[in-house]
Structures are given as structure tokens and as C-alpha cells.
Design a protein around this motif. Structure first.
Motif, mmCIF file in Angstrom:
data_model
loop_
_atom_site.group_PDB
_atom_site.id
_atom_site.type_symbol
_atom_site.label_atom_id
_atom_site.label_comp_id
_atom_site.label_asym_id
_atom_site.label_seq_id
_atom_site.Cartn_x
_atom_site.Cartn_y
_atom_site.Cartn_z
ATOM 1 N N GLY A 1 0.817 -1.219 0.000
ATOM 2 C CA GLY A 1 0.000 0.000 0.000
ATOM 3 C C GLY A 1 0.842 1.256 0.000
ATOM 4 O O GLY A 1 0.474 2.248 0.638
ATOM 5 N N GLY A 2 1.992 1.195 -0.698
ATOM 6 C CA GLY A 2 2.875 2.363 -0.761
ATOM 7 C C GLY A 2 3.416 2.764 0.602
ATOM 8 O O GLY A 2 3.803 3.906 0.813
ATOM 9 N N GLY A 3 3.443 1.787 1.536
ATOM 10 C CA GLY A 3 3.979 2.062 2.878
ATOM 11 C C GLY A 3 2.981 2.755 3.785
ATOM 12 O O GLY A 3 3.319 3.144 4.908
ATOM 13 N N GLY A 4 1.738 2.904 3.336
ATOM 14 C CA GLY A 4 0.722 3.635 4.111
ATOM 15 C C GLY A 4 0.507 3.102 5.517
ATOM 16 O O GLY A 4 0.713 3.817 6.498
ATOM 17 N N PRO A 5 0.107 1.816 5.655
ATOM 18 C CA PRO A 5 -0.159 1.303 7.004
ATOM 19 C C PRO A 5 1.095 1.286 7.894
ATOM 20 O O PRO A 5 1.017 1.588 9.082
ATOM 21 N N THR A 6 2.236 0.926 7.310
ATOM 22 C CA THR A 6 3.464 0.859 8.114
ATOM 23 C C THR A 6 3.831 2.228 8.682
ATOM 24 O O THR A 6 4.145 2.366 9.866
ATOM 25 N N THR A 7 3.777 3.250 7.844
ATOM 26 C CA THR A 7 4.136 4.581 8.333
ATOM 27 C C THR A 7 3.070 5.124 9.277
ATOM 28 O O THR A 7 3.376 5.916 10.161
#
Lengths: 294, 434
Positions: B203-209
Motif C-alpha cells: 500500500g505504498g507504505g501507508g499502514p506501516t508509516t
């Protein structure tokens, strides 16, 4: 001249009948393809309302983009692995199941089943099987004191896992075509070969393989094109990760166009993939073409 | 003279009749609104009830719904706007609003919104949805990154969680996580990890960030500087990545494979009893509580040192009006203001576990639970991801840096240097940076 106009007169109902198909194909295939070519020469972005002609700038950017080259390298590895496994295993299975024996139809059905499943279902299922901590596969391996393995987690393993899932899903395609080609070979040829003292290996080498070569060419081209455009499996199984270890060109193109809204650049990547596919198809065609069968 | 008077009178009567008929016809004419709403909402009972009630109250407004899939729908929205097929009302992701407002694709709400309604929304949400001094959208609800924990595992380990509305510092957090990390069956493998953290780039790093940025922000980090250039390669960026590295390698309280875990993996692991604490979203709390009834608590995000306000990331969806037809705009506002009314917002938050964005709703007793007190306090130190065009690139490259550090492939300084270089290179290639 008269004959020609006569043929045209006789043929117009047929032309009329295929016209809707041509129109539909034109609308959903040729028009988008031409539009993609047009886009690839523009700095079209969904972030802004204005765009202009930029010549070959997008193509120059593709050629100097290290992430594109990385993705292309991984795609070539994926394609070669998929091609070898699908063609060799497909042919082996087709040869085995071409021999009349009990359970042949059950085996054929088993091979075909994954092919008819939707890719979304396949990936959802494999995600559960391959989960590092709670997956079925690691659970089974734990019973023999092995693992757990990060099938989709370790960068060195993720690509291999995707190749295997893809093989499981798509083996039926190459198997079916090669099996159909085997069925077309007249049995008389094998009988003649046996009379001439040919061994089983010799029959395959001198009769089977030359006769199915056109089909092998088709399978090779189709598998290569499909592997080069692989998107849904990597998107759903790993999203291109860990890091960029499974980021193939199809996924990279999608990300540029739809995540980062850079439509012109995505279109240029699509064109480069298209040109590579054409080049590969020509190479296969000339490398595998039959000079003369007999 | 008399006949002239008579003719004038007849003409007036005819004119009045025509005008009256036209007015009646106009009043009876339905305004049709196309609403692009969230697929996630469309099946829910609160949503169906709210729409049904609106249509009963406003028979002259016809609603046509076209649910969209959420974050991936951004290109679809933009394409629709650019081809003249935009909906009249849309539920937008918060990151899209600035971009849409800059391009004039959404309409200012200032002429439509009543002052008392405006005053009831928390200022932070109004500020976020404003551009160039104008308000372009209103949040439906919000959600925050939070630390969920298992009360029973804390009790077994003899650990007291921080007091309600107080935050641990990083050291206390790591110490507690160490005590909570256990090999229960003695086979030499960890069965319960102290803290679940996700590092996937999905998800383009959305949840991680979303769950990592709270540490970055508590450390005083800024993602973008005033000139629009990336600013994450800072002391705060280094310290926040070092913290993640330490949780995995120094303290050993998170699995080494955490770099590949998504939110769903962490939530599944927490449900399966594999984590004593986990960095998740506030809406995960009710589901986790079903698995471990009465045993799931929420605490404020840890801070670098006591006295610093606990930070978090807040997300949410925004109602905006896209139509530029004045008649439709008024009908659209009728609809939006109803869907964001205290009554509807309350039922929505009760159903989906979201947090209200209106003061009058938050003050309701149903939001007085311990969880919601924590989430409410967390909102005070909440940051929202910026809507600048460069942000998706920053998020993507920052997520790659998180993964590289969590895989022990690069030290935080090298990972952030590379991430910054990549962001600048990619942003220049697309004219985001000149």
C-alpha cells in the motif's frame, strides 16, 4: 474483375457479421493501444490538468531509471524460471498422460482445476498456506521439526515462491496445448519407428519433438508474454516486497501510473515492455521454427 | 380605456398563473445527486438508515450511489473530474483534499456551512481540510494509531500498564516488552512477543508509516520543509528508525520477520495470542476484545521522555462537494450536513468504532470508555499525513528505509540518506521538485 465484385457481393453478409467484433476489438484493444502510444510521448499526470508533448523524454527516463532496470532484471529471472518450468513440466506431464492408463482423466482434471480458479482466490488461498507464523505449510513442516520458513518474507525466497505459485496456477495452459499437439501425432509414425528399431527415447526425439515444435513455439511465446506482464500474483502476494525483491516491471508500471499518477511515464514503460515482448517473440519464432518437418 | 384595463388584468392573471405553475413545477422537480461513497460504508446498517431517513425527509433530492474502493480510487476520481463525469458529492481520502482543492476540483463549503456547525468540528480537522483560507471538506470520522495490549499477559508478567492518559517513555516501553516476550512451552522459540510492529511496504507504505510516524513525530520530526522538500532525514528520523531496529535486534521483543508484516498480520497475530502489545488502529480494539473479552487495553504511544506529548497519526475520510451547479450544491450540502449531523455521526462511530470529529458527539457518554479516553487524548497530539504531491514518494521511500533497517541491511543513517536521494530524484523526474 467481375469475379472480384461477385465475391464481394457474396461476402458482404459475412463482413457484416464480423463487423461488430472488429468494432469491439477496435474500441477495447486497438484504440487503448494507440492512445497508450500517444500518452507515452506526453508528460501526462493525473496530478495536473495540463500536459504537453515531450518527445522521447519519458523513454529517456525509462532507460536511465535504476528502479526500472532492477524490475526488468527480476522480471527476466521470473520469466526464465517460469518458462523452463512450465514448458518442461507441461511437456513431461503431457507425455505421461498421453499414455493410455487408469486415472488419466482424474489427473488431467486435477491439473486443470487451478487454472480455472480466479487469481484472487488463488492468492488468498496461498497467503493462508504460506503465512510465516500461522500458515498451513509451516505447520506441516513443524511436525517433522523443520522451519518455519518465510516463504514470502525472506527476500531470497519470495521470488521462488511466486514462481512456484504461478506454476501451480498456470501449468495447465502449457500442458493442455502440448497434450493436444501430442494427440494429433498419428500413431502409425510410432509403429513405423518401432519397426525401424527406434527406442522410446528415440521416438520422442525423432518423432514427437519435431512434430510438436510449432506448439512449443506458441507455448514459449505465450508463457513469456504472460510472465513478462505478471502483475496480479505479485501485487496480491507480496506487493513487490520485501524491499523491492519481487517488484516486476508490470507492478512497477502500475505503481508509476496509478500510485504516483504519472500516466505518461507508465505508458512509456508499457511501450518498452511491449517492444521487449515483440523482440522476444521474434527470437523464439526464428529459433524454434521448423525448417522442414519431413 | 376600460377594455385596455381589462386586457391588462387578464394579461397579469395569465402571467401570474404561468409563473406559479413554473414555480410549482420547479419545486416538484427532483435534484439528482451522484454520490461516490465508500464500499466500506455501503453495506453498513447505520449508513443505510441514515440515507433512508434523508430520502424520506427530502423527497425532492434523488441520490444515486456509486461506492468506491477507498485509497486506490484516487485515479478514478481524477479521471472522472477531468472527463467531466465527476460525482456531485464524494467521500475523499484526507490526503487527496489539498491536491483537489489546489486544482479547483472541489468546492469551498464556506458559503454553505452554518457558523454553529463549523464551530462544532474540532479545529485540527477544519484546518486540515482547508486550503488558501477556504474549507473544502468535513471529516466523516477519524481514527488513530494506538498501542493495544493484553491486560491478562501484563498481569502474568507482573507489569502495570501506564496510568490512563499517561505515556511510557521509550525505555519503559522496551523494558515492559522484554518482560512480556516469552517462550511459553520451553522449546527454545518465542511464543509471545512483547510488541507487534509492521514493516511491510504494501500500500505504498501507508499502514506501516501510519504506526511508525507517531514515534517520529514525538521526536519532533517534520516530513516536508517549508519549501516543499523532504525533511525526514533528520535526528528524529534516525532515532525513530533506530527504535524499530532496537526492538527487533537489541531487545529481541519483535520477530525478525516484522519487516514483512502488514497490519493484518499484526492483527491476526494479536488475535492468535502471539503479541502482548501491538501497534494498530483504534478500530482494531473492538475486534480484539471479542477474542479476549475484557482483556484488551489501549495506551498512549510511548514518548522519548516524560513531559513530551504523546503523538499519533490520525486518518479519516472527508465529505466534499464536487458539483459547481449552485442548485445541486445546495442539495449536496443538505445531504452532507445530514450525514455529518451529530445523530448520524454518533451511530456511525458506535457501529464502526471510529472517532467523532464533532465536539458535541465526542462529549457523549458513549465515548467515555477507557479506550475512547485514550484515543481522545491521543487526538490532541495527532498529526495527519500531508496532502502535498511529494508525500506519496516520501511515504514509499520512508517505508523502504524502515524495511532496510528492520532487515538489518542498512543502518538508519544510510537508509535515510538513500531514501532522501530517491525521493528527490523521483520528485524531480516528475516535476514535483524543480
Amino acid at each position: 474483375m467481375e469475379r472480384k465484385s461477385g465475391s464481394l457481393k457474396q461476402g458482404w453478409p459475412y463482413i457484416l457479421m464480423i463487423l461488430p467484433t472488429f468494432l469491439l476489438l477496435g474500441l477495447v484493444t486497438f484504440y487503448p493501444a494507440l492512445y497508450n502510444i500517444w500518452l507515452s510521448f506526453r508528460n501526462e499526470s493525473l496530478r495536473t490538468t495540463v500536459s504537453s508533448f515531450v518527445g522521447l523524454a519519458n523513454y529517456r527516463r525509462v532507460l536511465s531509471d535504476p528502479f526500472f532496470w532492477g524490475a526488468l532484471g527480476r522480471t527476466v529471472i521470473y520469466m526464465i524460471a517460469s518458462l523452463v518450468l512450465r514448458v518442461v513440466l507441461g511437456l513431461a506431464l503431457a507425455l505421461v498422460l498421453n499414455i493410455p492408463q487408469r486415472g488419466r482423466s482424474v489427473a488431467r482434471t486435477a491439473i486443470l482445476l487451478p487454472w480455472v480458479l480466479s487469481e484472487i482466490i488463488v492468492t488468498a488461498m496461498w497467503l493462508w498456506i504460506l503465512d510465516h507464523r500461522t500458515g498451513l505449510l509451516n505447520g506441516l513442516l513443524a511436525t517433522v521439526k523443520l522451519g518455519p520458513y518465510g516463504w514470502l518474507v525472506y527476500p531470497g525466497m519470495a521470488m521462488g515462491t511466486i514462481v512456484m505459485v504461478s506454476l501451480w496456477k498456470n501449468l495447465a495452459f502449457s500442458f493442455l496445448l502440448l497434450f493436444a499437439a501430442l494427440q494429433q501425432i498419428p500413431l502409425d509414425l510410432y509403429d513405423s519407428g518401432k519397426i525401424d528399431g527406434c527406442s522410446s527415447g528415440g521416438l520422442i526425439r525423432y518423432i514427437t519433438l519435431p512434430l510438436i515444435r510449432p506448439t512449443v513455439t506458441i507455448v514459449t511465446i505465450m508463457v513469456s508474454i504472460s510472465a513478462f506482464g505478471q502483475f496480479s500474483l505479485v501485487y496480491s502476494l507480496t506487493g513487490g516486497g520485501p524491499l523491492r525483491s519481487t517488484e516486476l516491471v508490470g507492478l512497477y508500471m502500475y505503481q508509476q501510473a496509478f500510485n504516483f499518477l504519472d500516466i505518461g511515464y507508465g505508458a512509456a514503460i508499457a511501450m518498452v515492455i511491449f517492444l521487449i515482448n515483440i523482440a522476444l517473440s521474434l527470437v523464439y519464432y526464428y529459433a524454434l521454427r521448423s525448417e522442414s518437418l519431413y | 380605456m376600460r377594455s385596455m384595463y381589462k386586457s391588462s388584468l387578464i394579461a397579469c392573471i395569465v402571467l401570474i398563473s404561468v409563473l406559479a405553475s413554473y414555480s410549482f413545477a420547479m419545486a416538484a422537480k427532483k435534484v439528482e445527486l451522484v454520490v461516490w461513497d465508500l464500499q466500506g460504508y455501503s453495506d453498513q446498517q447505520w449508513y443505510k438508515n441514515a440515507n433512508k431517513a434523508f430520502m424520506e425527509k427530502h423527497p425532492n433530492i434523488k441520490l444515486e450511489f456509486e461506492p468506491h474502493e477507498g485509497v486506490p480510487a484516487r485515479p478514478k476520481f481524477i479521471s472522472a473530474v477531468r472527463t467531466g463525469n465527476a460525482p456531485d458529492v464524494g467521500i475523499l481520502n484526507l490526503y487527496w483534499v489539498k491536491d483537489f482543492a489546489m486544482n479547483g476540483w472541489i468546492q469551498p463549503l464556506d458559503p454553505l456551512i452554518e457558523p454553529e456547525t463549523r464551530a462544532d468540528f474540532f479545529d485540527g480537522f477544519l484546518d486540515y481540510a482547508s486550503y488558501d483560507g477556504k474549507l473544502y471538506g468535513l471529516f466523516t470520522e477519524t481514527g488513530v494509531a494506538t498501542v493495544l495490549y493484553r491486560k491478562d499477559l501484563f498481569a502474568e508478567a507482573g507489569i502495570n500498564p501506564p496510568k490512563l492518559l499517561e505515556a511510557w517513555d521509550f525505555e519503559e516501553f522496551a523494558e515492559a516488552a522484554k518482560k512480556l516476550t516469552k517462550d511459553v512451552d520451553g522449546d527454545g522459540k518465542i511464543d509471545i512477543w512483547g510488541i507487534g510492529i509492521s514493516g511491510s511496504r504494501t500500500g505504498g507504505g501507508g499502514p506501516t508509516t501510519f504506526t511508525q510516524f507517531p514515534f517520529f513525530w514525538a521526536l519532533g520530526g517534520e516530513l516536508i520543509d517549508e519549501d516543499g522538500w523532504p525533511a525526514f532525514n533528520s535526528e528524529a528520523g534516525l532515532a525513530s528508525l533506530q527504535l524499530y531496529h532496537d526492538l527487533v535486534y537489541k531487545h529481541g521483543v519483535s520477530p525478525r520477520e516484522s519487516y514483512s508484516y502488514t497490519w493484518d498480520d499484526i492483527a491476526r497475530g494479536f488475535s492468535a495470542g502471539q503479541y502482548a502489545m501491538a501497534l494498530l488502529h483504534n478500530t482494531h480494539a473492538p475486534n480484539m476484545d471479542k477474542q479476549f473479552p475484557g482483556q484488551v487495553g489501549a495506551m498512549l504511544y510511548p514518548v522519548p521522555e516524560h513531559g513530551i506529548t504523546s503523538a499519533t497519526t490520525a486518518g479519516g475520510w472527508i465529505y466534499s462537494i464536487l458539483t459547481d451547479d449552485p442548485a445541486k450544491q445546495q442539495a449536496a450540502w443538505e445531504y452532507v450536513s445530514w450525514m455529518l449531523s451529530p445523530e448520524v455521526m454518533k451511530s456511525m462511530c458506535a457501529d464502526i468504532g471510529g472517532l467523532p470529529t464533532r465536539r458535541s458527539v465526542f462529549d457523549d457518554t458513549m465515548f467515555a470508555s477507557d479506550w475512547n479516553q485514550v484515543f481522545g487524548r491521543q487526538l490532541e497530539g495527532a498529526h495527519m499525513k500531508p496532502g502535498d504531491p511529494i508525500f506519496p514518494l516520501i511515504q514509499d521511500e520512508f517505508a523502504v528505509a524502515i524495511q532496510e533497517v528492520m532487515m538489518n541491511q542498512k543502518d538508519p543513517a544510510t537508509a535515510l540518506d538513500d531514501a532522501e536521494r530517491n525521493v528527490v530524484q523521483r520528485a524531480k523526474a516528475t516535476d514535483i521538485l524543480k
